[in-house]
Design a protein around this motif. Structure first.
Motif, PDB file in Angstrom:
ATOM      1  N   ARG A 248       0.836  -1.198   0.000  1.00 56.65           N
ATOM      2  CA  ARG A 248       0.000   0.000   0.000  1.00 56.65           C
ATOM      3  C   ARG A 248       0.872   1.250   0.000  1.00 56.65           C
ATOM      4  O   ARG A 248       0.560   2.241  -0.675  1.00 56.65           O
TER       5      ARG A 248
ATOM      6  N   LEU B  36       2.401   1.643  -3.504  1.00 61.34           N
ATOM      7  CA  LEU B  36       1.360   2.037  -4.454  1.00 61.34           C
ATOM      8  C   LEU B  36       1.021   3.523  -4.287  1.00 61.34           C
ATOM      9  O   LEU B  36       0.872   4.250  -5.282  1.00 61.34           O
ATOM     10  N   ASN B  37       0.921   3.974  -3.050  1.00 62.46           N
ATOM     11  CA  ASN B  37       0.652   5.386  -2.797  1.00 62.46           C
ATOM     12  C   ASN B  37       1.803   6.258  -3.298  1.00 62.46           C
ATOM     13  O   ASN B  37       1.578   7.334  -3.872  1.00 62.46           O
ATOM     14  N   GLN B  38       3.055   5.780  -3.088  1.00 60.78           N
ATOM     15  CA  GLN B  38       4.223   6.506  -3.585  1.00 60.78           C
ATOM     16  C   GLN B  38       4.143   6.703  -5.096  1.00 60.78           C
ATOM     17  O   GLN B  38       4.360   7.802  -5.611  1.00 60.78           O
ATOM     18  N   LEU B  39       3.849   5.614  -5.802  1.00 57.47           N
ATOM     19  CA  LEU B  39       3.793   5.674  -7.258  1.00 57.47           C
ATOM     20  C   LEU B  39       2.683   6.613  -7.734  1.00 57.47           C
ATOM     21  O   LEU B  39       2.861   7.375  -8.688  1.00 57.47           O
ATOM     22  N   ASN B  40       1.544   6.563  -7.071  1.00 54.87           N
ATOM     23  CA  ASN B  40       0.425   7.416  -7.450  1.00 54.87           C
ATOM     24  C   ASN B  40       0.746   8.892  -7.222  1.00 54.87           C
ATOM     25  O   ASN B  40       0.503   9.741  -8.093  1.00 54.87           O
ATOM     26  N   GLU B  41       1.310   9.200  -6.058  1.00 52.29           N
ATOM     27  CA  GLU B  41       1.646  10.593  -5.747  1.00 52.29           C
ATOM     28  C   GLU B  41       2.761  11.105  -6.659  1.00 52.29           C
ATOM     29  O   GLU B  41       2.753  12.256  -7.089  1.00 52.29           O
ATOM     30  N   ARG B  42       3.722  10.227  -6.967  1.00 58.05           N
ATOM     31  CA  ARG B  42       4.826  10.654  -7.822  1.00 58.05           C
ATOM     32  C   ARG B  42       4.344  10.906  -9.259  1.00 58.05           C
ATOM     33  O   ARG B  42       4.839  11.808  -9.938  1.00 58.05           O
ATOM     34  N   LEU B  43       3.389  10.111  -9.716  1.00 56.27           N
ATOM     35  CA  LEU B  43       2.824  10.347 -11.041  1.00 56.27           C
ATOM     36  C   LEU B  43       2.192  11.732 -11.108  1.00 56.27           C
ATOM     37  O   LEU B  43       2.417  12.495 -12.063  1.00 56.27           O
ATOM     38  N   GLY B  44       1.416  12.074 -10.075  1.00 53.13           N
ATOM     39  CA  GLY B  44       0.821  13.403 -10.029  1.00 53.13           C
ATOM     40  C   GLY B  44       1.875  14.497  -9.983  1.00 53.13           C
ATOM     41  O   GLY B  44       1.727  15.550 -10.608  1.00 53.13           O
TER      42      GLY B  44
ATOM     43  N   GLN C  14       3.018  13.557   1.738  1.00 54.00           N
ATOM     44  CA  GLN C  14       3.140  12.104   1.608  1.00 54.00           C
ATOM     45  C   GLN C  14       4.516  11.689   1.083  1.00 54.00           C
ATOM     46  O   GLN C  14       5.124  10.741   1.594  1.00 54.00           O
TER      47      GLN C  14
END
Length: 263
Positions: free
Chosen positions: A162, A165-173, A202
């Motif tokens: 988790r 996954l949150n890291q990847l999502n925030e980094r994409l943004g 985050q």
């Protein structure tokens, strides 16, 4: 409100009478490889690793033994384009920058990495070589989790999955926003949005409310001269979005920085 002078901002950020920026960073880079200078992390350094607190206690103890830390000097590279990725890295203290190859026709800084930031998970997931350089903008303490331990956590820890996954999502943004910033010509906007990215709660929880950074370091990240960074900081402080303190910057209105100049 009292006027904010160039001298006051320069003094607060420790940047007296700067020469023009140069693409390369100067510093006494150690001759001994980083891996040979690595040591076990102290209890205080372990406490500064955000994802370690999130994983299951039985895994935390075992994984902690594999974490190593090292001090890096200004200009020293932690990751180099084309090198095999063997560690997941994070910043305990200091400031790093992620950039493309210095030999490229156009040099680009993708992002800065302040305390609490961990990077390279995408490269480790695909078991690829690095496609970017990671270089120290100031003396820093960097932690590393070995590749095998990283994948062991992915296979055994729901909490770690988790987190990643949150890291990847925030980094994409973050990178989508960086692409937008790169197209902007307004220097004040560029400084405001880059500062907002460095205070991401985050991705960089170790920053808290105060970022230790100089005008020269911010100039390297934003791609502006120290003089222009100084001017932008004065404008942002006058609008009560930030406060320039001795040796660093404090964000007063993170939401305002993110949408500047449409506060």
């Amino acid at each position: 409100m009292a006027s904010i002078t160039d001298t006051a901002v320069r003094a607060a950020l420790g940047s007296p009478s700067p020469p023009p920026l140069h693409p390369s960073l100067s510093g006494a880079v150690p001759t001994q490889p980083l891996r040979l200078r690595a040591r076990a992390a102290s209890a205080q350094e372990m406490g500064a690793i955000p994802w370690l607190k999130a994983i299951e206690p039985e895994l935390r103890e075992r994984v902690s033994a594999s974490i190593q830390v090292a001090e890096v000097e200004v200009g020293e590279r932690i990751c180099r384009i084309g090198r095999e990725a063997n560690f997941w890295f994070g910043v305990i203290d200091g400031l790093l920058k992620m950039s493309n190859d210095e030999a490229a026709a156009r040099q680009v800084t993708f992002t800065g990495v302040p305390p609490g930031g961990w990077f390279g998970e995408g490269t480790l997931l695909k078991r690829e070589a690095y496609r970017y350089n990671i270089q120290a903008l100031r003396r820093s303490v960097v932690a590393g989790l070995p590749l095998d331990s990283f994948h062991e956590l992915l296979e055994t820890s729901l909490a770690f999955n988790r987190y990643v996954l949150n890291q990847l999502n925030e980094r994409l943004g973050q990178f989508i926003a960086a692409r937008e910033i790169d197209r902007q010509s307004d220097p004040d906007l560029r400084v405001a949005r880059n500062l907002a990215a460095l205070f991401h709660p985050q991705l960089y929880p170790g920053v808290n409310g105060l970022l230790r950074i100089t005008q020269q370091e911010l100039g390297h990240l934003v791609g502006l001269s120290r003089q222009r960074v100084n001017e932008a900081l004065r404008h942002l402080q006058a609008q009560r979005l930030i406060a320039v303190e001795y040796g660093g910057l404090r964000v007063l209105d993170l939401a305002g920085l993110r949408v500047y100049p449409q506060q």
